[in-house]
Design an enzyme around this catalytic site. Structure first.
Site, PDB file in Angstrom:
ATOM      1  N   ASP A 143      -5.712   7.282   8.311  1.00 34.61           N
ATOM      2  CA  ASP A 143      -4.963   6.063   8.026  1.00 34.61           C
ATOM      3  C   ASP A 143      -4.963   5.806   6.516  1.00 34.61           C
ATOM      4  O   ASP A 143      -6.018   5.864   5.877  1.00 34.61           O
ATOM      5  CB  ASP A 143      -5.628   4.892   8.768  1.00 34.61           C
ATOM      6  CG  ASP A 143      -4.866   3.592   8.623  1.00 34.61           C
ATOM      7  OD1 ASP A 143      -3.620   3.628   8.521  1.00 34.61           O
ATOM      8  OD2 ASP A 143      -5.522   2.529   8.632  1.00 34.61           O
TER       9      ASP A 143
ATOM     10  N   GLY B  17      -1.054  -4.295   9.667  1.00 34.08           N
ATOM     11  CA  GLY B  17      -1.402  -5.703   9.715  1.00 34.08           C
ATOM     12  C   GLY B  17      -1.070  -6.254  11.085  1.00 34.08           C
ATOM     13  O   GLY B  17      -0.535  -7.347  11.239  1.00 34.08           O
TER      14      GLY B  17
HETATM   15 ZN   LIG Z   1      -2.305  -0.474   7.016  1.00 34.95          ZN
END
Ligand SMILES: [Zn+2]
Length: 286
Positions: free
Chosen positions: A81, A211
Site C-alpha cells: 500500500d 480514506g
Molecule cells: Zn491511502
C-alpha cells in the site's frame, strides 16, 4: 489462498461489492482480518503501507502476511500500500506480495506517469496487478494530520487526465481523489458521486477509495454502485483496538496487561472489520 488483484476486483464488479483492503501492520490486525474473510468466505486484500515501516518492516510482517494468506481458506490478495518508490514495490514482491500500489500522486504528472509505467512493467513480469494514484488525497495512512484540504475540489482527480493515465500505464485500478481523506474525519466528508461515475466510465478500470474509514453505510453503498471496488480501511479499526485496550485497563486494572491488551485489541479489530464487510459485501455475507 492467494488470488490476484484483478480477480478480487472482478468479484467486486460482478457482485456490486467493495473489496475491503485492510492495513495489517501488526500480527493482531493480520489474524483478526483473515478471520473475518474466512468467516464469510469473501475475497479481501491485506496490505502493508510504506508509512508503517516504523511499526514493522515489510521484511518482518510481510512473510507472515504471505504465509497466512496462502494457508487461508479465504481468497486473499497481499498488497503493497502506498509504495512511494519503485524499490519499495520491489521489496514487497521480493517477500512474496502479489499486488502493489505505487503512489506518485504528489509528484509532477510526468514523473508519476513514468514511474508507474516502470512499476507496471515489473509487475507484468510476475503477472501481478498494479494500483496507481492520480489526484491528491489529504492526510496519510499513519493518521497524521488530515485537516487541510477537506473539500478542496482543486485536489480532486481530473477525469481527462485519469483516462489518459490509465491508457498509457495499463494499471489494474486507479486510486482517485473525490472527497474522502486519510485518517480521522474532523469534518464531514464531501463526496462527489458524479465524479466517481465519470472516472469509472472514462478510465474503464475499478476506482479505489482511500480514506475509507468513517463513512456511513449509505455513503459506502453509493460509492460502490458508482464504481468504487476497492476500499482502503485502517484508521477506525485501529481506533476500535485502542478503545478496547483503554476499557480493559478500566475494567481490570490488575491484568497481566500486555498480552491481555493484544487479545482485546484483536477482538475489537475483528468486530470492527466484520461490521465493515457486512456493508461492503451486502447480500454476500450473513
Ligand atoms: Zn491511502
Amino acid at each position: 489462498m492467494l488470488i490476484g488483484l484483478k480477480e478480487a476486483l472482478e468479484f467486486g464488479e460482478k457482485n456490486n461489492c467493495g473489496i475491503a483492503s485492510i492495513n495489517t501492520p501488526t500480527l493482531e490486525m493480520l489474524v483478526a482480518t483473515i478471520k473475518v474473510a474466512e468467516r464469510h468466505n469473501i475475497p479481501l486484500i491485506i496490505q502493508h503501507a510504506e508509512v508503517h515501516e516504523s511499526v514493522n518492516t515489510i521484511e518482518n510482517i510481510g512473510p507472515a502476511m504471505v504465509e497466512l494468506a496462502k494457508r487461508s481458506s479465504a481468497p486473499l490478495v497481499v498488497h503493497v500500500d502506498h509504495g512511494e518508490t519503485f524499490d519499495y514495490v520491489k521489496r514487497g514482491f521480493d517477500v512474496g506480495f502479489n499486488s502493489a500500489m505505487y503512489d506518485g500522486s504528489r509528484l509532477p504528472y510526468e514523473e508519476n506517469l513514468a514511474t508507474t509505467k516502470r512499476v507496471v512493467a515489473l509487475a507484468n513480469e510476475y503477472g501481478y496487478g498494479i494500483e496507481a494514484e492520480l489526484g491528491v488525497m489529504p492526510g496519510r495512512e499513519d493518521g497524521a494530520d488530515s485537516t487541510t484540504g477537506i473539500g478542496d475540489e482543486s485536489l480532486y482527480t481530473d477525469p481527462d487526465l485519469a483516462a489518459e493515465f490509465v491508457a498509457q500505464t495499463g494499471v489494474t485500478a486507479l486510486a482517485c481523489s473525490f472527497g474522502t481523506v486519510h485518517g480521522l474525519y474532523k469534518a464531514d466528508p464531501k463526496i462527489n458521486y458524479e465524479l466517481i461515475s465519470t472516472l469509472r466510465q472514462r478510465t474503464g478500470v475499478p476506482i479505489v477509495m482511500h480514506g475509507g474509514s468513517g463513512l456511513s453505510p449509505a455513503e459506502y453503498r453509493e460509492c460502490i454502485s458508482r464504481g468504487v471496488k476497492k476500499i482502503n480501511y485502517y484508521t477506525y479499526a485501529d481506533k476500535a483496538a485502542l478503545e478496547a485496550v483503554k476499557q480493559l485497563l478500566v475494567d481490570k486494572p490488575d491484568t497481566y496487561v500486555f498480552v491481555a491488551a493484544a487479545v482485546a485489541a484483536g477482538l475489537a479489530i475483528e468486530k470492527n472489520i466484520d461490521t465493515l464487510v457486512q456493508c461492503l459485501y451486502e447480500g454476500h455475507v450473513n
